[in-house]
Scaffold this active site. Structure first.
Site, PDB file in Angstrom:
ATOM      1  N   PHE A 126      22.535 -26.880  94.335  1.00 23.76           N
ATOM      2  CA  PHE A 126      21.373 -27.316  93.572  1.00 23.76           C
ATOM      3  C   PHE A 126      20.198 -27.500  94.524  1.00 23.76           C
ATOM      4  O   PHE A 126      20.332 -28.162  95.554  1.00 23.76           O
ATOM      5  CB  PHE A 126      21.663 -28.616  92.821  1.00 23.76           C
ATOM      6  CG  PHE A 126      20.591 -28.965  91.839  1.00 23.76           C
ATOM      7  CD1 PHE A 126      20.507 -28.289  90.631  1.00 23.76           C
ATOM      8  CD2 PHE A 126      19.646 -29.932  92.121  1.00 23.76           C
ATOM      9  CE1 PHE A 126      19.496 -28.583  89.719  1.00 23.76           C
ATOM     10  CE2 PHE A 126      18.640 -30.227  91.219  1.00 23.76           C
ATOM     11  CZ  PHE A 126      18.558 -29.560  90.018  1.00 23.76           C
ATOM     12  N   ASP A 197      27.715 -34.721  98.218  1.00 23.30           N
ATOM     13  CA  ASP A 197      26.956 -34.918  96.993  1.00 23.30           C
ATOM     14  C   ASP A 197      27.943 -34.943  95.831  1.00 23.30           C
ATOM     15  O   ASP A 197      28.635 -33.957  95.570  1.00 23.30           O
ATOM     16  CB  ASP A 197      25.938 -33.787  96.825  1.00 23.30           C
ATOM     17  CG  ASP A 197      25.060 -33.951  95.596  1.00 23.30           C
ATOM     18  OD1 ASP A 197      25.498 -34.573  94.620  1.00 23.30           O
ATOM     19  OD2 ASP A 197      23.939 -33.410  95.596  1.00 23.30           O
ATOM     20  N   TYR A 222      23.062 -40.282  85.793  1.00 22.87           N
ATOM     21  CA  TYR A 222      22.601 -39.843  84.472  1.00 22.87           C
ATOM     22  C   TYR A 222      23.435 -38.706  83.905  1.00 22.87           C
ATOM     23  O   TYR A 222      23.206 -38.272  82.779  1.00 22.87           O
ATOM     24  CB  TYR A 222      21.123 -39.432  84.513  1.00 22.87           C
ATOM     25  CG  TYR A 222      20.729 -38.550  85.671  1.00 22.87           C
ATOM     26  CD1 TYR A 222      20.960 -37.183  85.643  1.00 22.87           C
ATOM     27  CD2 TYR A 222      20.120 -39.089  86.793  1.00 22.87           C
ATOM     28  CE1 TYR A 222      20.606 -36.376  86.704  1.00 22.87           C
ATOM     29  CE2 TYR A 222      19.755 -38.288  87.865  1.00 22.87           C
ATOM     30  CZ  TYR A 222      19.995 -36.934  87.817  1.00 22.87           C
ATOM     31  OH  TYR A 222      19.646 -36.134  88.890  1.00 22.87           O
ATOM     32  N   LYS A 223      24.427 -38.241  84.631  1.00 23.12           N
ATOM     33  CA  LYS A 223      25.293 -37.182  84.126  1.00 23.12           C
ATOM     34  C   LYS A 223      26.559 -37.807  83.531  1.00 23.12           C
ATOM     35  O   LYS A 223      26.507 -38.451  82.491  1.00 23.12           O
ATOM     36  CB  LYS A 223      25.609 -36.193  85.246  1.00 23.12           C
ATOM     37  CG  LYS A 223      24.377 -35.500  85.844  1.00 23.12           C
ATOM     38  CD  LYS A 223      24.750 -34.509  86.920  1.00 23.12           C
ATOM     39  CE  LYS A 223      23.544 -33.986  87.686  1.00 23.12           C
ATOM     40  NZ  LYS A 223      22.645 -33.176  86.850  1.00 23.12           N
ATOM     41  N   ARG A 371      26.097 -22.645  80.701  1.00 24.94           N
ATOM     42  CA  ARG A 371      26.860 -23.724  81.311  1.00 24.94           C
ATOM     43  C   ARG A 371      27.260 -24.753  80.254  1.00 24.94           C
ATOM     44  O   ARG A 371      26.443 -25.191  79.442  1.00 24.94           O
ATOM     45  CB  ARG A 371      25.993 -24.385  82.394  1.00 24.94           C
ATOM     46  CG  ARG A 371      26.721 -25.283  83.347  1.00 24.94           C
ATOM     47  CD  ARG A 371      25.788 -25.734  84.452  1.00 24.94           C
ATOM     48  NE  ARG A 371      24.756 -26.637  83.933  1.00 24.94           N
ATOM     49  CZ  ARG A 371      24.189 -27.619  84.652  1.00 24.94           C
ATOM     50  NH1 ARG A 371      24.547 -27.782  85.911  1.00 24.94           N
ATOM     51  NH2 ARG A 371      23.266 -28.392  84.130  1.00 24.94           N
TER      52      ARG A 371
END
Length: 412
Positions: A126, A197, A222-223, A371
């Protein structure tokens, strides 16, 4: 044996995690497969937000820094998160955004290995991780360089000139899962430090930072942790590095005596040094709501269901959509997969928009990746069947081939 919808209904009836779905707000008729990008809202979050705003802020005002424990909330949430990522109390703290925390942790690692100039990263990672480290080494201007490597080549890229290795545990686009223990061991064998990460693994699968002897880690909330849009990131710093590892954004929250108001910075010798400044209390309070749900769930059961959901999704895609341009890019092997399934398609963007219009929420990642993230606490087995059913209808009717589904918005 051909699967039927009734098979999926039966799986839900025997799912020990099924009751947790009632604790999340999912609009009627929606199938939500985007928890790997933004987790669903816990129903209790609204009441907690009202409590913080009306009572703690509105009535108690500044007294709440002590009375409601605002000042220590970053460590309180850190200790809860530690149980999910294989850390000990006092090793995890909440602060800032993921990008800023990548900057802090890599900077600390580089300062601990001043004679070395190479950072190993995954080029397809990312972008924020790569961008932040690129900015960091430009600012440092001490001759550092990034050595980009991809899955399968990372171990070979780690040699004696490496200062630190900064890798995302689960790849955001393909969902492949790296071997944290093996990469960390190789990193330490050459005298380097490991920065992980956890944005796509924390809350999705068991993580064992101390078991793998990791040095540092960063993750978002937040995921899969359902902390709300833009909720705070967290950092892990192994106890053995406290006092030696120092992050460069030396704000007052990381000072040894923040209310002593000394002229010069004097760092704390514990995880608090990785704080910078005043944190957004309402957002932190929302994060705790999501965390408290995880405190009652079994992470091994979450992983077991996640793997089953992904397996079934892949099986149905291959059985029912084999005539179409879909190529699974997520590893099928359980040991190499996170909690998502991604596949490529030349027309992936409009197909995804048509699917979203049909009430199945996934997302698209350029250039051609569709995804789907599976959050076992609120995704049911029958959701898998129904989502594929809707996709089959879209493909058979060419329902994706419409102008409105080809308009690209600011967020994909």
């Amino acid at each position: 044996m051909t699967l039927t919808r009734e098979d999926f209904v039966a799986l839900d009836q025997n799912d020990v995690l099924a009751p947790f779905a009632d604790e999340f707000h999912i609009p009627d008729g929606m199938i939500y497969f985007d928890g790997n990008s933004l987790g669903a809202m816990p129903k209790a979050a609204k009441a907690r937000a009202i409590e913080v705003i009306e009572q703690e802020w509105g009535t108690d005002l500044i007294k709440s820094w002590n009375k409601a424990g605002w000042f220590n909330l970053v460590e309180k949430l850190g200790d809860k998160t530690a149980t999910l990522v294989g850390a000990d109390k006092g090793e995890v703290i909440y602060a800032d955004s993921t990008g800023l925390n990548v900057y802090k942790l890599v900077a600390a690692a580089l300062d601990m290995r001043p004679e070395r100039k190479v950072i190993v990263m995954e080029g397809s990672n990312f972008p924020t991780d790569n961008y932040m480290v690129q900015g960091l080494i430009k600012q440092l201007d001490r001759g550092h360089e990034i050595r980009f490597a991809e899955d399968g080549d990372i171990l070979d890229a780690i040699d004696d000139d490496v200062a630190c290795v900064c890798i995302t545990h689960v790849h955001y686009k393909t969902g492949h899962l790296h071997d944290m223990a093996a990469i960390t061991k190789k990193t330490h064998d050459v005298g380097a430090l490991a920065v992980w990460d956890l944005c796509h693994s924390a809350g999705a699968l068991p993580v064992d930072l101390n078991g793998c002897n990791a040095d540092f880690a960063v993750g978002c909330t937040y995921k899969y942790l359902n902390g709300g849009p833009g909720s705070q990131s967290f950092m892990f710093v192994a106890q053995r590095h406290h006092g030696d590892a120092l992050q460069p954004l030396t704000g007052w929250w990381g000072h040894d005596a923040p209310f002593g108001f000394e002229r010069d910075y004097r760092p704390r010798k514990d995880i608090r040094q990785f704080s910078t400044g005043t944190e957004p209390i309402v957002s932190l309070a929302m994060s705790e709501v999501g965390l408290d749900i995880f405190m009652r769930a079994d992470m091994n059961e979450i992983r077991k269901k996640s793997l089953k959901l992904c397996d079934l999704f892949i099986q149905l895609i291959e059985e029912r959509l084999s005539d179409y341009d879909f190529t699974i890019v997520t590893p099928k092997e359980h040991a190499r997969r996170g909690s998502q399934v991604s596949f490529s398609s030349e027309n992936g963007f409009p197909i995804m928009q048509a699917l979203i219009d049909a009430g199945v929420i996934g997302d698209f990642r350029a250039p051609d990746i569709m995804r789907f993230g599976f959050t076992p606490l609120y995704v049911s087995y029958v959701n898998i069947w129904d989502a594929v059913d809707r996709l089959v209808n879209i493909m058979q009717s060419d329902g994706w081939d419409k102008p409105e589904f080809k308009q690209v918005g600011a967020v994909t």
